[in-house]
Design a protein around this motif. Structure first.
Motif, PDB file in Angstrom:
ATOM      1  N   ILE A   1       0.856  -1.177   0.000  1.00 34.98           N
ATOM      2  CA  ILE A   1       0.000   0.000   0.000  1.00 34.98           C
ATOM      3  C   ILE A   1       0.897   1.233   0.000  1.00 34.98           C
ATOM      4  O   ILE A   1       1.636   1.474   0.966  1.00 34.98           O
ATOM      5  CB  ILE A   1      -0.907   0.016   1.241  1.00 34.98           C
ATOM      6  CG1 ILE A   1      -1.760  -1.251   1.307  1.00 34.98           C
ATOM      7  CG2 ILE A   1      -1.782   1.259   1.256  1.00 34.98           C
ATOM      8  CD1 ILE A   1      -2.461  -1.440   2.655  1.00 34.98           C
ATOM      9  N   ALA A   2       0.851   2.006  -1.073  1.00 35.49           N
ATOM     10  CA  ALA A   2       1.660   3.218  -1.202  1.00 35.49           C
ATOM     11  C   ALA A   2       0.802   4.416  -0.815  1.00 35.49           C
ATOM     12  O   ALA A   2      -0.138   4.770  -1.534  1.00 35.49           O
ATOM     13  CB  ALA A   2       2.191   3.358  -2.624  1.00 35.49           C
ATOM     14  N   LEU A   3       1.115   5.023   0.308  1.00 36.67           N
ATOM     15  CA  LEU A   3       0.342   6.143   0.835  1.00 36.67           C
ATOM     16  C   LEU A   3       0.898   7.464   0.328  1.00 36.67           C
ATOM     17  O   LEU A   3       2.102   7.724   0.417  1.00 36.67           O
ATOM     18  CB  LEU A   3       0.376   6.130   2.364  1.00 36.67           C
ATOM     19  CG  LEU A   3      -0.235   4.900   3.032  1.00 36.67           C
ATOM     20  CD1 LEU A   3       0.141   4.846   4.511  1.00 36.67           C
ATOM     21  CD2 LEU A   3      -1.751   4.898   2.868  1.00 36.67           C
ATOM     22  N   ASN A   4       0.018   8.298  -0.198  1.00 37.53           N
ATOM     23  CA  ASN A   4       0.424   9.606  -0.706  1.00 37.53           C
ATOM     24  C   ASN A   4      -0.711  10.613  -0.499  1.00 37.53           C
ATOM     25  O   ASN A   4      -1.002  11.446  -1.354  1.00 37.53           O
ATOM     26  CB  ASN A   4       0.785   9.508  -2.186  1.00 37.53           C
ATOM     27  CG  ASN A   4       1.814  10.539  -2.590  1.00 37.53           C
ATOM     28  OD1 ASN A   4       2.834  10.701  -1.940  1.00 37.53           O
ATOM     29  ND2 ASN A   4       1.550  11.264  -3.665  1.00 37.53           N
ATOM     30  N   LEU A   5      -1.345  10.506   0.672  1.00 34.70           N
ATOM     31  CA  LEU A   5      -2.508  11.338   0.987  1.00 34.70           C
ATOM     32  C   LEU A   5      -2.098  12.797   1.179  1.00 34.70           C
ATOM     33  O   LEU A   5      -1.018  13.084   1.717  1.00 34.70           O
ATOM     34  CB  LEU A   5      -3.185  10.826   2.254  1.00 34.70           C
ATOM     35  CG  LEU A   5      -3.901   9.472   2.119  1.00 34.70           C
ATOM     36  CD1 LEU A   5      -4.027   8.798   3.475  1.00 34.70           C
ATOM     37  CD2 LEU A   5      -5.270   9.658   1.464  1.00 34.70           C
ATOM     38  N   PRO A   6      -2.963  13.731   0.771  1.00 34.55           N
ATOM     39  CA  PRO A   6      -2.638  15.145   0.926  1.00 34.55           C
ATOM     40  C   PRO A   6      -2.819  15.613   2.364  1.00 34.55           C
ATOM     41  O   PRO A   6      -3.462  14.942   3.177  1.00 34.55           O
ATOM     42  CB  PRO A   6      -3.659  15.829   0.000  1.00 34.55           C
ATOM     43  CG  PRO A   6      -4.854  14.918   0.053  1.00 34.55           C
ATOM     44  CD  PRO A   6      -4.283  13.525   0.141  1.00 34.55           C
ATOM     45  N   LEU A   7      -2.272  16.771   2.680  1.00 31.60           N
ATOM     46  CA  LEU A   7      -2.546  17.396   3.971  1.00 31.60           C
ATOM     47  C   LEU A   7      -4.042  17.658   4.089  1.00 31.60           C
ATOM     48  O   LEU A   7      -4.713  17.901   3.087  1.00 31.60           O
ATOM     49  CB  LEU A   7      -1.761  18.705   4.082  1.00 31.60           C
ATOM     50  CG  LEU A   7      -0.239  18.576   4.166  1.00 31.60           C
ATOM     51  CD1 LEU A   7       0.397  19.957   4.057  1.00 31.60           C
ATOM     52  CD2 LEU A   7       0.172  17.886   5.463  1.00 31.60           C
ATOM     53  N   PRO A   8      -4.609  17.545   5.305  1.00 27.82           N
ATOM     54  CA  PRO A   8      -3.936  17.457   6.609  1.00 27.82           C
ATOM     55  C   PRO A   8      -3.635  16.038   7.080  1.00 27.82           C
ATOM     56  O   PRO A   8      -3.345  15.830   8.260  1.00 27.82           O
ATOM     57  CB  PRO A   8      -4.953  18.123   7.538  1.00 27.82           C
ATOM     58  CG  PRO A   8      -6.274  17.740   6.941  1.00 27.82           C
ATOM     59  CD  PRO A   8      -6.067  17.772   5.447  1.00 27.82           C
ATOM     60  N   PHE A   9      -3.696  15.030   6.191  1.00 28.13           N
ATOM     61  CA  PHE A   9      -3.372  13.671   6.615  1.00 28.13           C
ATOM     62  C   PHE A   9      -1.891  13.578   6.985  1.00 28.13           C
ATOM     63  O   PHE A   9      -1.031  14.189   6.347  1.00 28.13           O
ATOM     64  CB  PHE A   9      -3.665  12.671   5.493  1.00 28.13           C
ATOM     65  CG  PHE A   9      -5.119  12.362   5.310  1.00 28.13           C
ATOM     66  CD1 PHE A   9      -5.768  11.468   6.148  1.00 28.13           C
ATOM     67  CD2 PHE A   9      -5.844  12.974   4.301  1.00 28.13           C
ATOM     68  CE1 PHE A   9      -7.106  11.179   5.979  1.00 28.13           C
ATOM     69  CE2 PHE A   9      -7.191  12.695   4.118  1.00 28.13           C
ATOM     70  CZ  PHE A   9      -7.828  11.793   4.958  1.00 28.13           C
TER      71      PHE A   9
END
Length: 406
Positions: free
Chosen positions: A208-216
């Motif tokens: 699982i490649a996480l690339n969530l935007p802020l505010p995450f």
């Protein structure tokens, strides 16, 4: 010479690394899995990566983390493997299938636009064959005022994102590029497959490649998903080896889906040589097929490079112009009779018993059905020699021309 379709790429370097792991005394999730995660994130350019036991498991726990449940809808391409839809069904939600583009067989953004409703919580595009979809166009759609207005948040994760989640099924596309960025960094979250037939294998496995935007905080999401893969336990076995660190908590009712160090051993060596060896060899095979087949009027060649995109060269999806499904099947049998193994990617979901009902008539997906009827996937694997490539080409050309009467 009998040519198989897709034997796994295993060399002596990988065997030695697995033996080293077996002798180390650490065979479950441990230091090599954590190293593999870091190196995957470095290679792909995303924020954090969690190794798991399969692409399917990875997609499902992401959907569950985001709060996908009964009554929700998730949009997917109709032209994909059943796993893309199954994970949605497992969460109690509804897979909404849309047709694909006739050029590259990837999901049609315009068809996505037509399918979005107030119940749409996520979109799962598939980089079919290894070619990335048009991610900028997709993000522009879900970030538009019109679509954001339709979106209703139920969970804190949905509220933080404030829009439809883009979860890429990147099972085929590790190493592919879109506008200079690698898959893994193109969607909110991408999930890879390291199954035996994939370009990069850990026998089974995924990430699982996480690339969530802020505010995450992607690191915090990583920690939570890590616990979710270990029955909700907030410490893995490696963390508990520290002196006095035996005590743990279970923070949620989780699942069991972690990767082991034995699997990661294969991935570490495979990734080390992936860009300079594996991708170059696979591109060479693609180029050889295209150079030989472009001269035939009946050959519709796959798109695997554009000004904005570069494939991972996973599947060479050849289509034969103007033939029926029955003729395609006849051609495949003749190719097999010439000792060359081929395949078909994919049967559109409505053709499968699990998804065949009045809500999904195949007639609603003309591009996918037409492409399926004419599609033959040629073998592409590390170790396929030029002599073998010539045998594949000869078998395809002779078989097609016998059937269509040239």
């Amino acid at each position: 010479m009998l040519i198989p379709f897709s034997p796994p790429y295993i060399d002596q370097r990988m065997i030695d690394e697995v033996v080293d792991t077996l002798r180390s005394g650490w065979i479950t999730t441990g230091p090599k899995t954590k190293k593999f995660e870091r190196e995957l994130a470095d290679y792909c350019g995303n924020q954090a990566t969690l190794a798991v036991n399969s692409n399917t498991f990875g997609m499902e726990i992401v959907l569950r983390w985001f709060g996908i449940r009964e009554g929700d809808e998730v949009i997917i391409p109709v032209y994909t493997y059943c796993a893309t839809a199954n994970v949605i069904v497992h969460c109690g939600a509804t897979p909404v299938m849309v047709d694909v583009c006739p050029t590259d067989l990837n999901i049609s953004i315009e068809n996505i636009r037509k399918a979005i409703t107030s119940r749409t919580k996520a979109i799962i595009p598939v980089d079919l064959g290894g070619l990335p979809i048009d991610y900028d166009e997709l993000f522009s759609l879900v970030q538009s005022k019109e679509v954001r207005t339709l979106f209703s948040s139920i969970t804190k994760e949905q509220e933080l994102l404030g829009r439809i989640l883009i979860l890429s099924d990147s099972a085929h596309s590790i190493g592919a590029e879109y506008k200079g960025r690698k898959t893994g960094s193109l969607a909110d979250i991408s999930v890879f497959s390291f199954h035996a037939v994939k370009n990069l294998t850990t026998a089974e496995g995924g990430a699982i490649a996480l690339n969530l935007p802020l505010p995450f905080d992607n690191e915090k999401v990583y920690q939570y998903l890590c616990a979710l893969t270990l029955h909700g336990q907030d410490k893995d076995a490696l963390a508990k080896t520290k002196k006095g660190a035996w005590r743990y908590d279970v923070i949620t009712s989780g699942y069991k889906g972690n990767m082991t160090d034995i699997m990661a051993s294969l991935g570490l060596i495979g990734l080390e040589h992936y860009e300079d060896e594996v991708l170059k060899i696979r591109k060479h095979i693609f180029d050889q097929y295209s150079a030989a087949l472009i001269k035939y009027a009946w050959a519709e060649l796959p798109v695997y490079e554009t000004p904005d995109k570069k494939s991972s060269y996973h599947l060479y999806c050849l289509r034969i112009k103007g033939i029926s499904e029955k003729q395609r099947d006849d051609i495949i049998q003749r190719i097999f009779d010439r000792d060359v193994s081929v395949n078909v990617h994919y049967q559109p979901l409505p053709l499968l018993t699990a998804f065949k009902d009045e809500k999904h008539p195949i007639e609603d997906y003309p591009v996918a059905y037409d492409s399926y009827c004419r599609e033959i996937t040629l073998p592409v694997w590390y170790g396929l020699t030029d002599e073998m490539i010539d045998q594949v080409i000869d078998a395809v050309v002779q078989s097609v021309e016998e059937v269509i009467g040239f």
